[in-house]
Motif scaffolding. Structure first.
Motif, mmCIF file in Angstrom:
data_model
loop_
_atom_site.group_PDB
_atom_site.id
_atom_site.type_symbol
_atom_site.label_atom_id
_atom_site.label_comp_id
_atom_site.label_asym_id
_atom_site.label_seq_id
_atom_site.Cartn_x
_atom_site.Cartn_y
_atom_site.Cartn_z
ATOM 1 N N ALA A 448 0.801 -1.139 -0.138
ATOM 2 C CA ALA A 448 -0.026 -0.065 0.151
ATOM 3 C C ALA A 448 0.887 1.288 0.023
ATOM 4 N N LEU A 449 1.876 1.251 0.803
ATOM 5 C CA LEU A 449 2.867 2.451 1.076
ATOM 6 C C LEU A 449 3.572 2.558 -0.468
ATOM 7 N N ALA A 450 4.025 1.453 -1.009
ATOM 8 C CA ALA A 450 4.593 1.505 -2.409
ATOM 9 C C ALA A 450 3.884 2.115 -3.479
ATOM 10 N N ALA A 451 2.513 1.787 -3.364
ATOM 11 C CA ALA A 451 1.260 2.300 -4.560
ATOM 12 C C ALA A 451 1.132 3.692 -4.126
ATOM 13 N N ARG A 452 1.163 4.353 -2.898
ATOM 14 C CA ARG A 452 0.897 5.642 -2.777
ATOM 15 C C ARG A 452 2.101 6.348 -3.068
ATOM 16 N N ILE A 453 3.207 6.074 -2.711
ATOM 17 C CA ILE A 453 4.382 6.721 -3.159
ATOM 18 C C ILE A 453 4.594 6.920 -4.751
ATOM 19 N N GLU A 454 4.189 5.871 -5.626
ATOM 20 C CA GLU A 454 4.103 5.969 -6.973
ATOM 21 C C GLU A 454 3.050 7.020 -7.335
ATOM 22 N N ARG A 455 2.177 7.448 -6.671
ATOM 23 C CA ARG A 455 1.205 8.513 -6.885
ATOM 24 C C ARG A 455 1.860 10.088 -6.348
ATOM 25 N N HIS A 456 2.804 9.814 -6.029
ATOM 26 C CA HIS A 456 3.620 11.279 -5.589
ATOM 27 C C HIS A 456 4.721 11.329 -6.590
ATOM 28 N N LEU A 457 5.098 10.366 -7.513
ATOM 29 C CA LEU A 457 6.105 10.423 -8.318
ATOM 30 C C LEU A 457 5.832 11.215 -9.430
ATOM 31 N N GLU A 465 4.118 16.864 -1.407
ATOM 32 C CA GLU A 465 2.567 16.740 -1.546
ATOM 33 C C GLU A 465 1.845 16.094 -2.649
ATOM 34 N N LEU A 466 0.751 15.368 -2.450
ATOM 35 C CA LEU A 466 0.186 14.697 -3.645
ATOM 36 C C LEU A 466 -0.156 15.821 -4.777
ATOM 37 N N PRO A 467 0.544 15.653 -5.917
ATOM 38 C CA PRO A 467 0.452 16.702 -6.992
ATOM 39 C C PRO A 467 -1.083 17.138 -7.283
ATOM 40 N N TYR A 472 -1.504 21.603 -2.706
ATOM 41 C CA TYR A 472 -0.009 21.368 -3.366
ATOM 42 C C TYR A 472 0.216 22.964 -3.744
ATOM 43 N N GLU A 473 1.644 23.125 -3.563
ATOM 44 C CA GLU A 473 2.082 24.547 -3.901
ATOM 45 C C GLU A 473 3.408 24.131 -4.730
ATOM 46 N N ASP A 474 3.575 24.705 -5.963
ATOM 47 C CA ASP A 474 5.287 24.741 -6.633
ATOM 48 C C ASP A 474 6.116 24.911 -5.734
ATOM 49 N N ASP A 475 6.166 26.172 -4.961
ATOM 50 C CA ASP A 475 7.137 26.524 -4.002
ATOM 51 C C ASP A 475 6.658 26.554 -2.630
ATOM 52 N N GLY A 476 6.070 25.476 -2.195
ATOM 53 C CA GLY A 476 5.278 25.307 -1.064
ATOM 54 C C GLY A 476 6.199 24.687 0.272
ATOM 55 N N TYR A 477 7.398 24.806 0.029
ATOM 56 C CA TYR A 477 8.275 24.280 1.103
ATOM 57 C C TYR A 477 8.101 22.687 1.111
#
Length: 557
Positions: A448-457, A465-467, A472-477
């Motif tokens: 489950a963690l690996a699948a969720r990490i892929e969503r962040h890639l 932050e999930l795109p 989500y902020e482009d320059d949101g630290y």
């Protein structure tokens, strides 16, 4: 003239020109996100302070390599090179230079005072902001002084023209008159040799396949300072721009990056925050030349880091320090009767403004428990008696089991308010950091963690932050940009969890990002653009350790 080794070539607008061990560098960056028109001598003693501005007589193109900073205009040229940690030599041929105080105002408590020393004829600035002196000794040619002994507001410094050469030194109160013992070309050659030796030690595997390796090595080499003030050991600052501190988790990544070739420097990086461990066992938030901050802490990744370091020269010392740091979390940061520890603010996690902390700030999070499980495993490994080993392993088992029982909802890890007991989930990558437990996690949790990490890639690596999140902020630290530490921790955890292909992809994308955009503090996850401080050492260190690991895997195939 001796021809120095080629590359890497860089702009001082991106990376400060400095030298291993020095507390000053040359850059137009004079404060946070503040760029001057000209290159300045910027000191990091007693804070970040621009001291001298170097203004060529005619606008000139500026380039830098590890051994030399150069201004070029037509037939005219100025070169600057470090002779040692507190002295630079500057030479001009057909291009004049004004060396002027960056601050034109002298008050009773701030600014520069400028005078000619009657002992040796040199020109000296004594500067309140750093409490140091900056001496200009003319070795060749003539200097035109400006504002000597003047009080109040004035232009202060020297003008140089024709064929000239000077030495500039940073020191405390007095030292013998400067005497040149080497030619300028010999100084350049020696500086290059020192950098080359460092690069050979930390990246002996570098080749055309790793085009950013030498520049990454330079970022680490040039950001290292000698012991001074509260800095008790040779220390790799996070930057010689405005992030000129050592934070108590950043140092782990730099320690790992240099460990294979320079184990002594690696252990200095690891131990530096522990030199300032407080009575409760906590590490400081950050350390710099003249300041130690304890108002926050940083996440306990130090057990994880030990897995990637060579055997410690004094294992008992590492054990005692790590034991006290772990005990801090188990006593001061656990609600009575609870197994899981808590952060008091996002700053404690290192992910200052991650959306995990939007609902509440005093929070039990899954990443914190996972890091402590790894830390207790390392204490068990380091323990010299069987009872201590069994005790630490039992505590690690209890915390791992509580993490899965209390913060895993069957699909994802959640956070819990330490005061309210309320739970919530977020779309922050922070909630996926328990992947660092690798093989300790049940297979369904790993999947489950690996699948969720892929969503962040993204094309450049894992966004924090999930795109597609509304937060989500482009320059949101920590609310979107790609960061080195999260990338390294996730890549390592995925390998140990049995997902090497995904780990390979994350490594490849982050390495390509650094090769494209340099070693910024963080990166826009959509465009790959470097953000904030543009010469950050843990980013350079992450590139080196990921590239080194990739090269090892490649040679084993």
């Amino acid at each position: 003239m001796t021809v120095a080794a080629p590359g890497p070539v860089f702009s001082p607008w991106e990376i400060p020109f400095s030298y291993h061990g020095s507390w000053f560098g040359f850059s137009p960056v004079v404060a946070e996100k503040t760029y001057a028109q000209d290159v300045h001598l910027v000191s990091h003693q007693s804070g970040m302070h621009p001291i001298l501005k170097l203004i060529p007589a005619t606008a000139a193109a500026i380039t830098a390599a590890p051994q030399r900073l150069t201004w070029n205009h037509g037939e005219g040229r100025i070169d600057l090179a470090y002779e040692n940690v507190d002295t630079v030599r500057v030479r001009g041929r057909g291009l004049g230079l004004h060396l002027l105080a960056a601050d034109p105002v002298l008050t009773p408590f701030s600014g520069p005072y400028f005078y000619q020393d009657p002992v040796d004829g040199s020109y000296v600035f004594t500067v309140y902001q750093t409490g140091r002196r900056y001496r200009i000794t003319v070795l060749r040619g003539q200097a035109e002084p400006l504002g000597a002994q003047v009080l109040g507001a004035a232009e202060r410094g020297v003008g140089l023209s024709g064929a000239w050469e000077v030495a500039i030194e940073e020191y405390e109160t007095a030292r013998a008159p400067y005497t040149a013992t080497r030619s300028f070309d010999e100084v350049v050659k020696a500086a290059r040799a020192e950098f080359d030796a460092f690069a050979a030690a930390v990246a002996p595997w570098r080749s055309d396949r790793t085009p950013a390796a030498e520049l990454a090595a330079y970022v680490l080499w040039s950001a290292t300072v000698r012991p001074a003030g509260f800095v008790t050991r040779p220390a790799v600052l996070m930057s010689k721009h405005w992030m000129d501190k050592v934070w108590s988790w950043d140092h782990c990544f730099n320690a790992i990056a240099v460990a294979a070739g320079l184990p002594g420097l690696a252990w200095d990086q690891y131990h530096l925050p522990f030199d300032h461990q407080d009575a409760a066992g906590a590490l400081p938030d950050s350390i710099t030349h003249s300041e130690i901050l304890y108002n926050f802490v940083k996440p306990p990744i130090h057990g994880w880091a030990l897995r990637h370091l060579p055997p410690p020269p004094v294992p008992d010392d590492v054990y005692r320090r790590l034991e006290r740091w772990t005990a801090f979390w188990l006593t001061a940061r656990r609600v009575p009767g609870r197994e899981l520890p808590h952060y008091q603010h996002g700053n404690d996690s290192g992910w200052d403004n991650a959306t995990t902390f939007d609902s509440e700030r005093v929070v039990e999070t899954a990443d914190l428990a996972a890091f402590l499980v790894l830390q207790m495993r390392e204490l068990a490994r380091l323990a010299t008696d069987a009872d201590a080993c069994a005790r630490w392993n039992a505590q690690a088992d209890r915390m791992r089991d509580a993490l899965l029982r209390e913060l895993w909802d069957g699909e994802r890890f959640i956070a819990r308010g330490a005061l309210s007991g309320r739970t919530w989930s977020s779309s922050s990558l922070l909630d996926l950091m328990p992947i660092v437990l690798g093989e300790e996690l049940p297979h369904p949790v790993r999947a489950a963690l690996a699948a969720r990490i892929e969503r962040h890639l993204t094309a450049f690596g894992p966004a924090t932050e999930l795109p597609d999140s509304p937060h989500y902020e482009d320059d949101g630290y920590w609310r979107g940009p790609i960061w080195a530490p999260s990338t390294v921790l996730i890549e390592d955890g995925l390998r140990r969890a049995g997902y090497p292909d995904l780990a390979d992809e994350i490594s490849a994308r982050f390495r390509a990002l650094c090769e494209k955009s340099g070693f910024a503090e963080n990166f826009d996850a959509r465009t790959g653009q470097g953000l904030r401080d543009r010469a950050y050492t843990w980013t350079a260190g992450a590139y080196l350790l990921l590239a080194a690991a990739h090269e090892r895997r490649r040679t084993r195939r």
